[in-house]
Design a protein around this motif. Structure first.
Motif, PDB file in Angstrom:
ATOM      1  N   ASN A  20       0.806  -1.224   0.000  1.00 60.66           N
ATOM      2  CA  ASN A  20       0.000   0.000   0.000  1.00 60.66           C
ATOM      3  C   ASN A  20       0.839   1.273   0.000  1.00 60.66           C
ATOM      4  N   ILE A  42      -8.871   5.744  -5.318  1.00 55.02           N
ATOM      5  CA  ILE A  42      -8.425   5.291  -3.995  1.00 55.02           C
ATOM      6  C   ILE A  42      -9.230   5.984  -2.907  1.00 55.02           C
ATOM      7  N   ARG A  43      -9.442   7.276  -3.042  1.00 55.54           N
ATOM      8  CA  ARG A  43     -10.242   8.005  -2.054  1.00 55.54           C
ATOM      9  C   ARG A  43     -11.664   7.432  -1.996  1.00 55.54           C
ATOM     10  N   GLN A  46     -11.637   4.135  -0.210  1.00 55.35           N
ATOM     11  CA  GLN A  46     -11.505   4.340   1.235  1.00 55.35           C
ATOM     12  C   GLN A  46     -12.816   4.839   1.832  1.00 55.35           C
ATOM     13  N   ASP A  47     -13.419   5.836   1.199  1.00 57.75           N
ATOM     14  CA  ASP A  47     -14.657   6.422   1.716  1.00 57.75           C
ATOM     15  C   ASP A  47     -15.801   5.412   1.747  1.00 57.75           C
ATOM     16  N   GLY A  49     -15.452   2.226   2.219  1.00 58.85           N
ATOM     17  CA  GLY A  49     -15.142   1.114   3.123  1.00 58.85           C
ATOM     18  C   GLY A  49     -14.555  -0.108   2.448  1.00 58.85           C
ATOM     19  N   ILE A  51     -11.565  -0.216   1.072  1.00 61.48           N
ATOM     20  CA  ILE A  51     -10.261  -0.205   1.741  1.00 61.48           C
ATOM     21  C   ILE A  51     -10.562   0.121   3.197  1.00 61.48           C
ATOM     22  N   ALA A  52     -10.416  -0.882   4.051  1.00 61.28           N
ATOM     23  CA  ALA A  52     -10.810  -0.745   5.454  1.00 61.28           C
ATOM     24  C   ALA A  52      -9.751  -0.042   6.292  1.00 61.28           C
ATOM     25  N   GLY A  53      -8.510  -0.010   5.827  1.00 56.89           N
ATOM     26  CA  GLY A  53      -7.450   0.639   6.584  1.00 56.89           C
ATOM     27  C   GLY A  53      -6.124   0.464   5.877  1.00 56.89           C
ATOM     28  N   ASN A  54      -5.148   1.193   6.337  1.00 59.51           N
ATOM     29  CA  ASN A  54      -3.789   1.105   5.809  1.00 59.51           C
ATOM     30  C   ASN A  54      -2.857   0.921   6.996  1.00 59.51           C
TER      31      ASN A  54
END
Length: 156
Positions: A20, A42-43, A46-47, A49, A51-54
């Protein structure tokens, strides 16, 4: 709820899942989009959900936590009011890496790291001590790690 993802999203996720920290310009080259488009996607991922986290995946041995312990927990009763304290203690316990509510004879499966058996005993006391709703818990200690990953299989 499954997200509505297109082939570009899947390709971006495949790159990020492996590393990542891959620069967005490099991702853009790999997936044949502009860096700005990759950034927007990517945003959005992420927004929404997807992508749950980095996070950085640490080597437990290198940070002094060589024991990986799997704990199966059986409850007396699964009522939310009776399990709320247990669930809160699990969520607050940094040594618990993962916790799953399961079917079958086991109600919960926890994956825990510890420095040694003394710390493990302290962890179990914090998690289970005095909780009359814990019927029993059983422990398995990992002898070796064959695979450690949270990567998901993705479509090509």
């Amino acid at each position: 709820m499954k997200a509505d993802l297109d082939p570009f999203d899947w390709a971006i996720l495949a790159v990020l899942q492996k590393n990542n920290l891959t620069p967005q310009r490099e991702i853009a080259e790999r997936v044949h989009l502009s860096p700005a488009a990759v950034q927007r996607r990517i945003r959005r991922l992420q927004d929404s959900g997807v992508i749950a986290g980095n996070t950085a995946q640490l080597n437990p041995e290198a940070v002094g936590r060589p024991l990986t312990i799997l704990i199966e927990v059986q409850l007396v009763n699964e009522l939310d009011a009776l399990t709320a304290g247990f669930r809160a203690r699990v969520a607050a316990e940094a040594a618990v890496q993962q916790c799953y509510s399961t079917t079958g004879q086991t109600d919960y499966l926890l994956i825990v790291t510890a420095t040694d058996m003394q710390e493990y005993q302290a962890i179990t006391q914090r998690l289970f001590g005095g909780d009359q709703n814990i019927q029993r818990f059983t422990t398995s200690i990992a002898l070796a790690t064959l695979k450690r990953s949270l990567q998901m299989p993705l479509p090509d």
